[in-house]
Design a protein around this motif. Sequence first.
Motif, short mmCIF file in Angstrom:
data_model
loop_
_atom_site.label_atom_id
_atom_site.label_comp_id
_atom_site.label_asym_id
_atom_site.label_seq_id
_atom_site.Cartn_x
_atom_site.Cartn_y
_atom_site.Cartn_z
N SER A 12 0.82 -1.21 0.00
CA SER A 12 0.00 0.00 0.00
C SER A 12 0.85 1.27 0.00
CB SER A 12 -0.95 -0.03 1.22
OG SER A 12 -1.91 1.01 1.12
N ILE A 65 0.29 2.59 -4.85
CA ILE A 65 -0.90 2.06 -5.54
C ILE A 65 -0.98 2.69 -6.93
CG2 ILE A 65 -3.42 1.90 -5.49
CD1 ILE A 65 -3.17 2.22 -2.36
N ASP A 85 1.69 1.24 -9.21
CA ASP A 85 1.40 -0.16 -9.52
C ASP A 85 0.34 -0.24 -10.62
OD1 ASP A 85 1.80 -3.06 -8.62
OD2 ASP A 85 -0.39 -2.85 -8.63
N GLN A 86 -0.69 0.62 -10.53
CA GLN A 86 -1.73 0.64 -11.56
C GLN A 86 -1.14 1.07 -12.91
OE1 GLN A 86 -5.58 0.06 -12.18
NE2 GLN A 86 -4.00 -0.11 -13.76
N GLY A 126 -7.96 3.04 -2.45
CA GLY A 126 -7.19 2.83 -3.67
C GLY A 126 -7.92 3.22 -4.95
N ASP A 183 -6.48 6.37 -6.49
CA ASP A 183 -5.11 6.17 -6.98
C ASP A 183 -5.13 5.41 -8.31
OD1 ASP A 183 -4.64 7.24 -4.47
OD2 ASP A 183 -4.42 5.27 -3.55
N CYS A 184 -5.95 4.36 -8.39
CA CYS A 184 -6.06 3.59 -9.64
C CYS A 184 -6.69 4.45 -10.74
CB CYS A 184 -6.89 2.33 -9.42
SG CYS A 184 -6.03 1.10 -8.42
N PRO A 232 -5.97 -2.50 -0.59
CA PRO A 232 -5.73 -1.23 -1.29
C PRO A 232 -5.21 -1.37 -2.72
CG PRO A 232 -4.11 -1.58 0.47
CD PRO A 232 -5.17 -2.63 0.63
N MET A 233 -4.32 -2.33 -2.97
CA MET A 233 -3.69 -2.43 -4.30
C MET A 233 -4.22 -3.63 -5.06
SD MET A 233 0.43 -2.54 -4.96
CE MET A 233 0.99 -1.14 -4.01
N ALA A 242 -6.04 -3.26 -8.74
CA ALA A 242 -5.42 -2.63 -9.92
C ALA A 242 -5.67 -3.51 -11.14
CB ALA A 242 -3.93 -2.42 -9.69
#
Length: 313
Positions: A35, A40, A43-44, A255, A258-259, A294-295, A298
């Motif tokens: 996280s 995040i 990573d996306q 998340g 963020d994504c 959270p992640m 994605a």
Amino acid sequence: MHKILTIGEILVEIIATEKGDGFRKATPLIGPFPSGAPAIFIDQAGKLGQPCAIISRVGGDDFGTVNLERLKGDGVDISGIEVDPLATTGSAFVRYRPDGSRAFVFNIRDSACGKITLDERMTRLVGECSHVHVMGSSLYAPSVVESILAAIGIVKAGGGTVSFDPNLRPEILKSPGMREALLTVLAETDLFLPSGDELFLFTEAKTESQAVAELLASGIKAVVVKRGAAGASYFDAGAALSLPGFPVEEIDPTGAGDCFGATFVSFWLNGASPREALEFAAASGARAVMHFGPMEGASTRAELERFISEQQA
Ligand code: ATP
Ligand code: MG
């Protein structure tokens, strides 16, 4: 091809499995999940096949490994993540209250990512990047603020661009130096991605259209307003458009922003129309809330395309 850089916190998130008010009594937990808002985000971007990197620090512990392996596996350049064997990876304990609000116990400032510096090697990595994404939540320590501002300077001098997601609640504005740092980043911002009331953080305007007009007049090229389940809107000097949220069951909202942001920025950088970028970003945010952790939500581009066509069927 553009390369996106972000700088900021890498954490593990440990989530209480039963709702309740905070952590004053023993409670069942599940985690660690990789996280941290910038983690995040990046990573996306990586999952979309977008060249991207993060500058951060983790400890020489399992919590660091959880993050390094996930980010690397999803295509993120992790050469900017320093492993400090003497430090501990950041963490966040999260518990949902029955009303949907969240109680947190954070270890960020005193964790490995509490001090991030741009040494020569990190500066070279910044030089490979054409876009910087800033999370307001990453302005938590002076060394991190300094690194972010230095990276913005390098990328902008090379003709690159900056996106900015304030990602905070107004109460965090009271921490020393925060407001100044946010204003400095805003002055360099090309693409602004506030959610809800964050649109009004830096303006006296009372209506959304006044606030957007003020931001666009200040030199920001585009503003994207995130509205949770209600969707999102895009504004630039010549266009305004809104898309509703995809109707999905929300399992875990963490998340989504963020994504959404990473997907919007990736499409925007690669020349997509605002409508296409907004649609894929909304799909990315919707898929994020369908997954616990959270992640964990994605998406790859193929997953987004499939989700959008299923929704249209
Ligand atoms: P965060 O809480 O992670 O900081 P945020 O407030 O920055 O998130 P949100 O507005 O919650 O961002 O979510 C970003 C986007 O994701 C929304 O604009 C929307 O397109 C999509 N989204 C979020 N929640 C939902 C939901 N429950 N259903 C459908 N789409 C959603
Ligand atoms: Mg939200």
